[in-house]
Design a protein around this motif. Structure first.
Motif, mmCIF file in Angstrom:
data_model
loop_
_atom_site.group_PDB
_atom_site.id
_atom_site.type_symbol
_atom_site.label_atom_id
_atom_site.label_comp_id
_atom_site.label_asym_id
_atom_site.label_seq_id
_atom_site.Cartn_x
_atom_site.Cartn_y
_atom_site.Cartn_z
ATOM 1 N N TYR A 542 25.810 72.411 -28.670
ATOM 2 C CA TYR A 542 24.970 73.291 -29.679
ATOM 3 C C TYR A 542 25.826 74.489 -29.939
ATOM 4 C CZ TYR A 542 21.711 69.623 -28.830
ATOM 5 O OH TYR A 542 21.126 68.078 -28.533
ATOM 6 N N GLU A 544 25.064 76.703 -32.993
ATOM 7 C CA GLU A 544 24.573 77.083 -33.959
ATOM 8 C C GLU A 544 24.524 78.519 -34.049
ATOM 9 O OE1 GLU A 544 20.703 75.117 -34.475
ATOM 10 O OE2 GLU A 544 21.865 73.193 -34.984
ATOM 11 N N HIS A 565 26.943 70.479 -32.952
ATOM 12 C CA HIS A 565 26.092 71.246 -33.884
ATOM 13 C C HIS A 565 26.775 72.713 -34.134
ATOM 14 C CE1 HIS A 565 21.702 69.177 -33.484
ATOM 15 N NE2 HIS A 565 22.802 68.698 -33.060
ATOM 16 N N SER A 567 26.123 74.755 -37.224
ATOM 17 C CA SER A 567 25.480 75.277 -38.329
ATOM 18 C C SER A 567 25.482 76.811 -38.227
ATOM 19 C CB SER A 567 23.936 74.926 -38.108
ATOM 20 O OG SER A 567 23.945 73.512 -38.309
ATOM 21 N N LYS A 586 26.698 68.449 -37.483
ATOM 22 C CA LYS A 586 26.020 69.388 -38.337
ATOM 23 C C LYS A 586 27.054 70.449 -38.525
ATOM 24 C CE LYS A 586 21.175 69.079 -37.450
ATOM 25 N NZ LYS A 586 19.924 69.726 -37.260
#
Length: 896
Positions: A542, A544, A565, A567, A586
């Motif tokens: 992750y 993001e 991820h 994002s 993502k």
């Protein structure tokens, strides 16, 4: 009255006066009629969904509950506030839950606030109060207790339960003043402290929960020890002794019964000897007997839940426990069997007495906090990690016993700034878990901070203040690394670190992060490759909102990676090569211009986010290779002009999001091949001129959003399965081919073989199905849509149509006659209104607006009203249910 006229029953003036004072909807406060009607419809649907038949039955495991519930209900009928008071484990919460569930449908709004004592340590009173108001008003948009919100609450009769309150100030902060709520509202409070219940509220009464009588104690114990209402004969005397120790406390009876379930008489006698050797000054002495009977793995899991994980998601807890080397697959079910924990809404919970017992067990390990296995209290953590140099040597001695530290600062709960010494963690050789959730600058670390932590399995440290982890950080056993919203520029300086155990890395919100370690390849200048530096077991990555991150090293060798991820990593222009087992990808808000070539190999991909990729101009035709893709998100891809026809090959696709793709002109006809598509989002596609005819082939489409597609002129035939069509503000829309032939029968022979039960279930499902069509502000739309919907109603179909401002077709116009007879003079004056606009057609009801009646009535007049139609369409309806008129006189208007 002529034959076509339909009479409604006259409603007495007083009743209408009462109705006029009920809470409702004010068009002056709502800009669009469509919003008003949508609110009305949603509110009615919610009320219907809440309705349920009264159930006077009780769970067989809730011994003695009936009389207690009935007594509280009796008190509720007399007083506005009822306090339920008693010792821990006596059943206060259970009684409150039963009363709440049996009575909530009698109120306009209801809310059960669980674990107030614990909740207020993690959230601010303002945030909790807003959540309560949102639930009472069924409005998630409420964000404060302003004058408008007060008026809405004042018009509501509500039921609120505040469970486990220990501070009367919390009660004042959350409940507010009694006159905040409407007449008939009721509040229930549970507490162990009678002082809390003796608050400033005048209309209150306190109910003291008494312990169970002997027969009830025996029955409850037997249910858990023998799974029957009475003990087995040879266990009778032993059972009597056990119930004496429990002292009528339901929690103790339940825990002891579960603990002794399926045990031999010798084992019972042994457990009773342990009980006899205790002072029994606290109920925890009884409860601890069950804990002592656990195996080592189960005890460790119980203590971790009591100290750290109560109330957390079960899957998250199991994942952490696995990382620690425990065995939750067997341990958690065992704790449930022993009645030491419960699982509710997939969250791990335990009674606060059991929680306190677990914490007491840890506190008793050593007088000094540094000698205990688990630390969660700020004062204890400060004592161990203090920066005072005089005490550092003494405090760090013995800290090798510390296994886990958890420090929270949430909502309105703050602690003083913590300033650990540089060597605070130096001797914590058994430290497996650190959890620090603190606002920025609440934990100030020195630049020479040392943190080896070779035994560390899980590191959760939000708002970490340094720019990197220490040089001596050695993550050999690290399974999860969470450092969200930290000041990190890079994870560490220097060479590679051992990452062979790492399964999850979360660096989301690290604004200054410019690089991450090379997780999947070996530095080319190494003569002897160090395979341990590759995160071969990484499953979740992750990153993001890492706005400074420019590049991601290749991830292709991470064969176990299932979620990536990225994002809002807006500086990333090139997407890294992705391993083929990825399931969630993502990339929304990134600067990527095209998808990587490896996209065609992602056969396991289920969810793909590309929202807000403003540099993305096209999708590769290889997108059709994503055979398992269920969700494709392309909203706000402002340069996207076309969708490849290969999208029709996504046979598992359920959701397609194309909102605000402003350059998108057409949708490929191959979209009709998406047999699993349920949701299609196309709002604000300002250049979309048409939809393909093949859209009618989408046999599972339930939701179609076309809001503000300003160039859309017509709608083709839509699939019969469609449940909601939103075409608000499609101002160029002139026609819509709406088919209401919803019943597509199967082959007659196949239908004949269906059982009677199957046919009944199908008919029930069909009767509950309701279509919702919203054409608000579609000023050019042909009113034939309105007639089609009306025809569908006459055929028994349930369709809601919103067409605010549309003229009423001639055959649907309604005239309302008002006849005024003035007292002694018997003077008759007639007035009439004609419906001019359809506000909505909903579930058999036509909501009409009327030209305003501007006439003066003598206050003493008796007013009659009759409803007449211009055609015979009313005659086809099954029933005209009721009508009534309430005149508002000038003086009433002035008063209000």
């Amino acid at each position: 009255m002529e034959k076509k006229a339909i009479h409604g029953r006259w409603i007495p003036k007083r009743a209408l006066m009462e109705v006029s004072n009920f809470a409702g909807w004010d068009l002056q406060e709502i800009k669009y009629e469509a919003k008003l009607v949508e609110g009305i419809v949603n509110d009615v649907l919610i009320k219907f969904s809440d309705m349920s038949k009264g159930d006077d039955s009780y769970d067989r495991n809730l011994i003695g509950i009936k009389l207690r519930v009935e007594e509280v209900e009796r008190l509720l009928n007399e007083k506005q506030i009822v306090g339920i008071w008693g010792m821990g484990g006596i059943g206060k919460t259970t009684i409150a839950q039963e009363v709440f569930h049996r009575n909530k449908n009698k109120f306009d709004g209801h809310c059960f606030v669980e674990n107030v004592r614990e909740t207020m340590t993690k959230q601010s009173s303002n945030s909790v109060q807003v959540k309560i108001i949102q639930q009472l008003l069924r409005d998630k948009h409420v964000d404060s207790l302003n004058d408008s919100t007060r008026r809405r609450l004042k018009s509501k009769k509500v039921l609120i339960v505040f469970d486990d309150v220990e501070d009367r100030n919390h009660l004042k902060d959350l409940a507010g003043e009694c006159d905040l709520y409407g007449e008939g509202s009721r509040i229930i409070i549970t507490s162990r402290d009678s002082h809390v219940l003796n608050s400033d509220f005048s209309e209150k009464v306190i109910y003291e929960v008494e312990k169970l009588i002997d027969s009830q104690s025996m029955q409850l114990f037997s249910l858990h020890a023998f799974n029957q209402n009475l003990p087995k004969e040879k266990y009778l005397e032993l059972s009597k002794k056990v119930t004496i120790y429990a002292r009528g406390n339901p929690l103790a009876l339940k825990v002891l019964g579960s603990h002794l379930f399926r045990r031999t008489i010798k084992e019972w006698e042994s457990e009773l000897e342990k009980l006899e050797g205790k002072s029994l000054k606290k109920i925890q002495d009884v409860l601890k007997t069950s804990y002592d009977g656990l195996e080592k793995n189960e005890q460790e899991i119980f203590l971790d839940i009591a100290c750290f994980f109560k109330g957390e998601d079960k899957d998250e807890v199991e994942r952490k426990l696995k990382a620690f080397g425990f065995y939750p697959e067997s341990g958690i079910p065992r704790l449930i069997e022993k009645s030491l924990i419960t699982i509710s809404n997939n969250r791990v919970d335990m009674h606060d007495l059991l929680e306190q017992m677990g914490k007491d067990i840890v506190n008793e390990e050593c007088k000094q906090p540094g000698g205990r296995s688990r630390l969660w209290n700020y004062e204890d953590i400060d004592h161990v990690l203090t920066t005072e140099t005089v005490r550092t040597k003494l405090i760090n001695e013995g800290t090798e016993n510390v296994e886990a530290i958890s420090l929270f600062s949430f909502g309105g709960v703050y602690f003083k700034r913590l300033k650990p010494s540089a060597t605070a963690f130096a001797k914590m050789c058994n430290l497996r878990f650190i959890e620090v959730y603190a606002m920025s600058n609440r934990v100030l670390l020195p630049k020479n901070f040392e943190f080896c932590a070779q035994a560390l399995r899980c590191l959760y440290w939000e708002c970490y203040t340094l720019e990197s982890l220490p040089l001596n950080f050695w993550p050999k056993n690290l399974v999860e690394l969470h450092m969200r919203s930290s000041n990190l520029i890079q994870l560490w300086n220097g060479g590679d670190k051992p990452l062979g155990s790492l399964k999850l890395m979360d660096l989301s919100g690290c604004d200054d992060l410019i690089r991450i370690p090379n997780l999947s390849s070996i530095a080319p200048n190494l003569e002897i490759p160090n395979l341990s530096s590759i995160a071969l077991n990484l499953e979740f990555l992750y990153l993001e909102r890492c706005w400074s991150l420019v590049e991601i090293p290749s991830l292709q060798n991470l064969s176990k990676l299932t979620e990536l991820h990225l994002s809002d990593c807006c500086k990333i222009k090139d997407c890294p090569e992705i391993p083929c087992n990825i399931r969630i990808l993502k990339l929304d808000g990134t600067g990527i211009e095209q998808l990587p070539s490896s996209i065609k190999h992602l056969s396991q991909l289920v969810i793909l986010f590309l929202d807000g990729c403003t540099a993305l101009e096209s999708l590769p035709s290889s997108i059709g290779n994503l055979k398992r893709l269920e969700e494709l998100h392309l909203a706000e891809c402002s340069r996207l002009v076309t969708i490849p026809s290969s999208i029709g090959e996504l046979k598992c696709l359920e959701e397609l999001h194309l909102a605000e793709c402003s350059r998108l002109v057409t949708i490929p006809s191959s979209i009709g091949e998406l047999k699993c598509l349920e949701k299609l989002f196309l709002p604000n596609c300002s250049n979309l001129a048409s939809l393909p005819e093949s859209i009618k082939q989408l046999s599972k489409l339930k939701l179609l959003i076309l809001r503000s597609c300003e160039r859309l002129k017509s709608l083709p035939g839509l699939p019969s399965c469609l449940e909601l069509l939103n075409a608000i503000d499609c101002r160029s829309l002139e026609s819509a081919s709406i088919s209401f032939n919803f019943l597509e029968h199967e082959d007659e022979n196949e239908e004949a073989h269906k059982s009677e039960h199957e046919n009944e279930e199908a008919h029930k499902s069909e009767s509950e199905d309701c279509k919702f069509l919203d054409f608000s502000n579609c000023g050019k739309l042909n009113k034939k849509v309105m007639e089609d919907v009306f025809e569908a109603h006459l055929l028994g179909q349930k369709v809601t149509l919103l067409m605010a401002g549309g003229e009423v077709p001639e055959r649907m116009r309604v005239k309302v006659d008002f006849i005024c007879e003035s007292g002694n003079r018997r003077e008759r004056n007639a007035f009439n209104l004609f419906s001019d606009k359809v506000v909505a057609i909903w579930n058999g009801y036509v909501l009409l607006s009327f030209n305003g009646l501007r006439a003066r009535f003598d206050e003493e007049c008796f007013v009659k009203a009759s409803f007449c139609n211009n055609a015979d369409w009313y005659a086809d309806l099954q029933e005209f249910m009721e009508c009534g008129v309430h005149p508002i006189y000038s003086r009433d208007k002035k008063q209000k």
